[in-house]
Design an enzyme around this catalytic site. Structure first.
Site, PDB file in Angstrom:
ATOM      1  N   HIS A 100     -36.071 -38.446  25.861  1.00 38.39           N
ATOM      2  CA  HIS A 100     -34.683 -38.027  25.948  1.00 38.39           C
ATOM      3  C   HIS A 100     -33.756 -39.237  26.056  1.00 38.39           C
ATOM      4  CE1 HIS A 100     -31.086 -36.675  28.304  1.00 38.39           C
ATOM      5  NE2 HIS A 100     -31.075 -35.775  27.335  1.00 38.39           N
ATOM      6  N   GLU A 103     -33.166 -40.644  22.683  1.00 37.19           N
ATOM      7  CA  GLU A 103     -32.195 -39.845  21.926  1.00 37.19           C
ATOM      8  C   GLU A 103     -30.772 -40.338  22.189  1.00 37.19           C
ATOM      9  OE1 GLU A 103     -29.832 -35.891  22.873  1.00 37.19           O
ATOM     10  OE2 GLU A 103     -31.997 -35.660  23.130  1.00 37.19           O
ATOM     11  N   HIS A 104     -30.470 -40.639  23.448  1.00 37.70           N
ATOM     12  CA  HIS A 104     -29.138 -41.157  23.804  1.00 37.70           C
ATOM     13  C   HIS A 104     -28.899 -42.542  23.219  1.00 37.70           C
ATOM     14  CE1 HIS A 104     -27.408 -38.421  27.045  1.00 37.70           C
ATOM     15  NE2 HIS A 104     -28.560 -37.845  26.743  1.00 37.70           N
ATOM     16  N   GLU A 174     -25.910 -45.854  30.099  1.00 35.06           N
ATOM     17  CA  GLU A 174     -26.474 -44.543  29.748  1.00 35.06           C
ATOM     18  C   GLU A 174     -27.248 -43.921  30.901  1.00 35.06           C
ATOM     19  OE1 GLU A 174     -25.746 -41.926  26.761  1.00 35.06           O
ATOM     20  OE2 GLU A 174     -25.134 -44.033  26.980  1.00 35.06           O
ATOM     21  N   GLU A 181     -25.608 -35.753  33.347  1.00 30.82           N
ATOM     22  CA  GLU A 181     -26.151 -34.623  32.583  1.00 30.82           C
ATOM     23  C   GLU A 181     -27.147 -33.835  33.429  1.00 30.82           C
ATOM     24  OE1 GLU A 181     -28.818 -33.805  28.531  1.00 30.82           O
ATOM     25  OE2 GLU A 181     -27.928 -35.785  28.882  1.00 30.82           O
TER      26      GLU A 181
END
Length: 501
Positions: A100, A103-104, A174, A181
């Site tokens: 994940h 992905e960022h 991030e 998130e």
């Protein structure tokens, strides 16, 4: 002896109760749904509804596959994406969250596009949309563009996946984005419940981990972790480029040959990795008491089927039989689902959703529901009795309804080039081909009452249960009780379900 007598009295009291809930006078006419399809299973001719060009597939010498499907539309739009057979279940111990995080980071700049701003400007100048998502077994990067900009979109996608920079400052920034998130996800109870359910179902296995990963991992994942994940899992044999809409197959194949030259050709497949570390259904529970919450959130699951298990289609129809319902919609008494009618008549829950999740070697099949705390015991009894009923008595009417609803749902989910591209990319990874809807619908139409009952016996009767519950759940029965309700007590089951005959 006293315990046995008490159990017998309890069952006698329950029989008329469940009969009233499951067979209320408010139930629809048994012939209501037969107006729309024959009750006899048959391979219907759906050809008039599918005049779209078939999907075309090419495999490059590297092993990378390209699938396209021309999807006529007046807008001249197209969708193109890269589907990688890699998700959180393939992460190394201690690195959960890497897939994940990657992905960022893919959107934070490349050697040719050194900053995230440069990438964003290029995408916006095309009027395009670039996005990505990570699941437990797959990662996807895709773009929605005008048909003329498909080559440019492929150039961007190939660049961000093959030449990411991973600047340290962006990695640090991030971490905060992903932690925020995570806080947002904690407020989405459905997401929370299904994460807990995976933990209960697949304890001590990567399939039971969350996709985002724990906080400590997010704070420690390094550039080396990201690079190692790409070099290990982003390989040509595990990658599919899928395009749909205003696209030309040969042009897409030529562009992919030109651009996608940096991936490893390691022949190791996802199936081999799964075989080396198969998921084992553990049948445990995660139960979190929170008396401050107004409703209890509950998921009850059995081990489901893999993508390629022949029983996956009957399980899809079974999911449709169980159905979904929400009190705010106000159609419970008129629903074709006997479970929805029973819950609505008894005012036992606020919502209900059957689910059927497939993975490469296993799956999860069950019910997710939200309910007031004082109804949990009766609700649990009704749900478990409905599960058991599926193994012993299913009507042609509800099977026809379920088949019709399933086919409609599948069609609604491929409305537009984005959905078509996604469907084809996912099927190439899971099936190794794109299953035509004519074939899929024929398989669905072949599911009859006997297939449903046989499948329910295989997946429900005498099987372990996984449970996830959050909220005011003190009235929820113990896990051992749920497991006992799957027992193959033929005499009691026959007596219960003969009432509605």
């Amino acid at each position: 002896m006293a315990a046995a007598a008490a159990a017998a009295r309890s069952r006698r009291r329950l029989l008329p109760y469940f009969h009233r809930l499951l067979h209320s006078a408010a139930a629809p006419s048994p012939n209501r749904f037969l107006r729309h399809a024959s009750p006899a299973p048959r391979a219907a001719d759906h050809a008039p509804f599918f005049r779209l060009p078939a999907a075309r597939v090419s495999t490059l010498p590297t092993g990378l596959r390209v699938v396209t499907q021309a999807y006529p539309a007046a807008t001249r739009m197209a969708s193109v994406g890269v589907w990688v057979d890699a998700g959180s279940r393939f992460e190394l111990p201690g690195t959960n969250g890497t897939a994940h995080f990657l992905e960022h980071m893919a959107f934070k700049g490349t050697q040719r596009r050194p900053t995230a701003h440069a990438l964003e400007v290029e995408i916006e100048d095309m009027g395009a949309r670039l996005n990505a998502y990570t699941s437990r077994e797959q990662t996807t990067f895709f773009a929605d563009v005008q048909g003329r900009d498909v080559p440019a979109a492929l150039d961007v996608l190939s660049d961000i996946l093959q030449h990411p920079r991973f600047p340290q400052q962006a990695i640090q920034r991030e971490r905060g984005v992903i932690l925020r998130e995570m806080e947002e996800v904690q407020g989405m109870m459905e997401e929370v419940i299904f994460d807990h359910l995976h933990t209960a179902a697949f304890r001590d296995h990567p399939l039971g981990d969350t996709i985002l990963g724990p906080k400590e991992n997010i704070q420690s994942i390094s550039k080396n972790d990201l690079q190692q994940y790409i070099s290990t899992h982003y390989t040509c044999p595990r990658t599919v480029v899928s395009a749909a809409g205003d696209v030309d197959h040969d042009e897409v194949v030529d562009k992919v040959k030109e651009l996608f030259t940096g991936f490893s050709t390691d022949p190791t497949t996802a199936d081999q990795l799964v075989e080396a570390n198969p998921a084992v259904f553990t049948g445990s529970e995660v139960r979190i008491e929170d008396a401050e919450m107004p409703l209890a959130h509950l998921a009850i699951a059995f081990k489901g089927s893999s993508w390629t298990d022949p029983r996956s289609i009957p399980l899809m129809v079974t999911q449709s039989i169980l159905g979904s319902w929400n009190r705010s919609i106000g159609v419970g008494n008129c629903s074709g689902s006997s479970l929805a009618r029973g819950i609505s008549n008894g005012e036992l829950a606020e919502s209900l959703m059957a689910f059927n999740t497939n993975y490469r070697d296993t799956g999860l099949f069950g019910i997710y529901t939200t309910a007031p705390p004082d109804a949990l015991h009766d609700l649990s009894r009704l749900i478990m009795e409905e599960f058991r009923r599926l193994a012993f008595r299913v009507s042609e009417t509800e099977v026809v309804r379920a088949r019709n609803q399933l086919k409609s749902s599948l069609l609604l989910h491929i409305d537009g080039s984005t959905a078509v591209s996604e469907n084809n990319g996912r099927q190439m990874l899971t099936y190794g081909r794109v299953m035509p809807f004519l074939e899929l619908f024929a398989r669905i139409d072949a599911v009859d009452c006997a297939a449903i009952m046989e499948t329910a016996k295989d997946f429900i009767v005498d099987k372990d249960v996984a449970l996830a519950a959050v909220g005011p759940v003190s009235n929820l029965p113990e896990l051992s009780w749920f497991r006992s309700q799957t027992s193959s007590d033929e005499k009691f089951t026959a007596k219960l379900f003969s009432l509605g005959a």
